[in-house]
Write an enzyme that holds these catalytic residues in place. Structure first.
Site, short mmCIF file in Angstrom:
data_model
loop_
_atom_site.label_atom_id
_atom_site.label_comp_id
_atom_site.label_asym_id
_atom_site.label_seq_id
_atom_site.Cartn_x
_atom_site.Cartn_y
_atom_site.Cartn_z
N HIS A 155 41.98 47.99 46.79
CA HIS A 155 41.06 48.36 47.57
C HIS A 155 40.89 47.40 48.78
O HIS A 155 40.66 47.70 49.91
CB HIS A 155 39.85 48.10 46.51
CG HIS A 155 38.54 48.68 47.31
ND1 HIS A 155 37.21 48.74 46.47
CD2 HIS A 155 38.25 49.60 48.43
CE1 HIS A 155 36.42 49.52 47.24
NE2 HIS A 155 37.13 49.80 48.43
N GLU B 148 41.71 44.81 37.70
CA GLU B 148 41.80 43.93 38.65
C GLU B 148 42.66 44.06 39.97
O GLU B 148 42.47 44.14 41.08
CB GLU B 148 42.23 42.67 38.36
CG GLU B 148 41.24 42.01 37.27
CD GLU B 148 39.68 41.93 37.65
OE1 GLU B 148 39.64 41.93 38.73
OE2 GLU B 148 38.72 42.08 36.75
#
Length: 713
Positions: free
Chosen positions: A502, A496
């Site tokens: 990202h 996660e």
């Protein structure tokens, strides 16, 4: 798992890549470095102590959820949505009156941002906030914004303002690649709604979209609905494994880990017994998707769904799946034989391997071959140690540090939510991560990443910082110990955090392609890549310490854990290939050549190998058909890419800063603003083929010879 709102033409795209960074002078010039804060504290310590409310907040003003002033009370959602809707109307007028050019795309992105900033936040609050009043207000905000999106997606003037831009070759040639791609993505989303069709067909497209939403919701609910059977039909000695309701037994799942073969068999046959209503719902959903795809100009729903992905089209997906299946077949047969031998050892009367056997028996084999009892590992994985491990890795790889920041009163929805500032050593503050890590009543049992606010370059040159939530379901600390993670929980935490990085690492100009808003088969690459780091001893050794003694986790324990994951891994991957192939066939050429159950039977025999069980319909429990229709293959493809990136960039040295910067610049730096295959090529420095993807996945199944050397020492 990635959770992103999807609002048609103006919603968050279903996955995305970070920013445009090194070499992007236009952005570099416009972004000012954020200062550091003296209120930040070390991340590891913050997660190994119980949260302490700030005394200063006792009389302080409530700031509102995520620092949004209006959201200090549930009624604030109405204020926020009305403000967004008013702004939307002004921006629509601007878009329609502005001459075609780059400014058109900026206005569209601002329009998207104003809606997403309410809708994405509300999407999270409606499922995660402990107070019903907040959840209901957020649900209403989602409906309100959704209605506006439907209006925008049928606004012909708005569509034409974008269409004029993309129809003018000179104008298109003058756009930079990111702006052009974002304009094309907006146009693509518009045309999914059929806005380019004549009035009659446009109405049909709108009606089909509404029908598909309704059918999707109904099917999704049905996938979890329990089945029941009269008590007397089940052998008495296994009834206690299930819930009783009067004269009936309720079966609410597959009980895949139950040691008793008969319990698993009964659960499988009863839970997967076909429901006529659910079957009709699935058939209508698949048929409606096909009709809509054909109406807007595609031969199948799969062709429409795969636009802009790594795979690009269903033919490539099927080639990938068939080649992978061929390469796996021999290994899968060996896995099934290993399972059969274990079943014969424990149950000599019936050693035939059935579909309800692999999860249980692979676990038995794993436990017998490797001593990997989770309780042996948990003391080395306190949550604070794991967060410090992430901090060390991100700092050495990317120059990123995570700092705990005290949230203001009313900023978080539960007192145990932690707020992290993500800070780069030279660029300053990049964004915020809210960590909702602990179990509580009514909280969804899923680990996932939510985008709350996407990053974008604002008109005044400032940068809108990305804000995300990471949701896990970890046990709380006790009086005698901090929160201790199993190896699986630790790996999920790293996964996660890959999504969060990202979202953080970069500066896309447009929020429509920020962070994880990129094609689905690329979206999981950064998160799966983090799993490779989580399973590398050189990384784990930086942080895994016994919470009482400070002793490091022995290397052979990490090696055993990694190798145990390869037990029956070929059979597990083969199962995923089967599911992905089934999804492609369902969303391929219509009318389907057979019933969905007959297709399931044929596909299972071709791509899996274990026999179909009569009077079962597993496809009616296949919930991913809703959110991942025609895209279930994405996880396999993302894993293949992640494997190749790991081997190319980090296998030799997981802390290689130059490789980390290359990974950021080429892959994490572009959001959905660049073709995914171009990003993959940028990191790998070659264009991978389908055979390369297949080889990467299969090579990961090989046992590591070093493990056996270490265990024999």
């Amino acid at each position: 798992m990635l959770c992103v709102g999807r609002l048609g033409g103006f919603g968050a795209r279903a996955a995305a890549l970070p920013p445009r960074w090194a070499g992007q002078g236009i952005l570099q010039a416009g972004i000012r470095a954020r200062r550091v804060s003296t209120s930040w504290s070390p991340v590891g310590a913050a997660f190994n102590v119980k949260p302490q409310g700030s005394p200063l907040d006792l009389f302080g003003e409530r700031r509102g959820l995520f620092g949004v002033p209006e959201l200090s009370a549930p009624e604030g959602f109405h204020i926020a949505q009305e403000k967004a809707l008013r702004k939307t109307e002004l921006l629509v007028d601007r878009a329609c009156s502005t001459p075609p050019g780059p400014q058109t795309v900026l206005i569209f992105d601002e329009l998207s941002d104003s809606l997403c900033r309410v809708a994405d936040l509300a999407d999270f609050v409606k499922i995660a906030h402990p107070e019903p009043a907040f959840r209901e207000a957020a649900e209403e905000a989602c409906r309100s914004i959704g209605t506006m999106v439907e209006k925008l997606n049928t606004n012909v003037d708005l569509y034409q303002s974008l269409q004029k831009l993309l129809a003018d070759k000179n104008l298109v040639d003058s756009l930079d690649p990111e702006t052009r791609r974002v304009a094309e993505l907006f146009l693509f989303d518009f045309e999914i709604s059929g806005i380019h069709l004549d009035k009659e067909k446009r109405k049909r497209a709108v009606d089909l979209n509404v029908k598909i939403l309704d059918l999707s919701s109904t099917f999704l609910m049905g996938t979890n609905f329990p089945n029941k059977i009269e008590k007397h039909l089940l052998p008495e000695h296994i009834r206690h494994n299930f819930t009783s309701a009067g004269d009936h037994i309720i079966i609410d799942g597959l009980h895949a880990e139950a040691p008793d073969d008969l319990v698993r068999e009964a659960a499988y046959k009863i839970f997967l017994y076909p429901n006529a209503g659910q079957l009709k719902c699935l058939e209508e959903l698949l048929s409606s998707r096909d009709l809509l795809a054909k109406l807007v100009g595609y031969s199948t729903f799969s062709h429409r769904a795969l636009q802009g992905t790594i795979a690009k089209n269903p033919e490539t997906v099927m080639q990938f799946l068939e080649k992978l299946s061929d390469k796996l077949s021999e290994r899968t047969l060996k896995d099934f034989e290993m399972i059969r031998e274990m079943k014969m050892k424990l149950n000599p009367q019936n050693s035939e391997v059935m579909p309800w056997d692999p999860p249980y028996y692979s676990g038995v084999i794993r436990a017998e071959r490797y001593n990997i009892e989770p309780s042996l590992y948990c003391p080395f994985f306190s949550l604070g140690a794991c967060m410090e491990g992430l901090n060390i890795l991100l700092n050495r790889l990317l120059g990123i540090s995570l700092y705990a920041e005290q949230p203001a009163k009313g900023e978080v929805w539960s007192e145990d939510v932690r707020k992290l500032a993500v800070v780069h050593e030279s660029e300053g503050l990049l964004g915020y991560i809210y960590c909702d890590f602990f179990q509580r009543a009514d909280k969804p049992h899923q680990d996932c990443h939510f985008t709350i606010c996407g990053g974008r370059l604002k008109e005044d040159g400032d940068y809108q910082l990305p804000v995300v939530v990471l949701m896990l379901n970890l046990p709380r600390s006790s009086r005698s110990s901090p929160t201790l993670l199993t190896p699986g929980m630790m790996e999920n935490l790293f996964h996660e955090m890959g999504h969060a990085m990202h979202s953080m690492l970069g500066r896309t100009r447009y929020q429509h392609v920020t962070g994880t808003r990129c094609p689905t088969d690329f979206a999981e690459v950064p998160s799966i890549l983090m799993e490779y780091f989580a399973n590398d001893y050189r990384v784990v050794n930086q942080f895994a310490r016994h919470y009482q003694t400070g002793q490091p986790l022995p290397k052979n324990m990490v090696s055993r854990l990694c190798e145990s994951k390869k037990v029956c891994a070929a059979a597990d991957m083969q199962l995923q290939v089967f599911y992905a192939a089934l999804d492609q066939i369902y969303h391929g050429k219509h009318p389907l050549r057979n019933s969905t159950t007959d297709i399931l039977k044929e596909t299972q025999e071709k791509f899996y190998g274990l026999p179909y069980v009569p009077n079962t319909a597993w496809q009616l429990r296949f919930s991913h058909l809703v959110g991942y229709g025609a895209k279930y293959y994405s996880y396999l493809m993302s894993r293949a890419v992640a494997s190749m990136v790991w081997k190319e960039c980090f296998l030799q040295d997981p802390f290689n800063r130059a490789a980390g910067e290359r990974y950021r610049k080429e892959m994490l730096a572009h959001g959905g603003g660049r073709e995914p295959m171009l990003m993959v090529e940028g990191v790998l420095q070659k264009c991978p083929s389908v055979d390369d993807f297949v080889s990467a996945l299969v090579s990961d199944l090989d046992l590591d010879f070093e493990t056996f050397l270490m265990d024999s020492e």
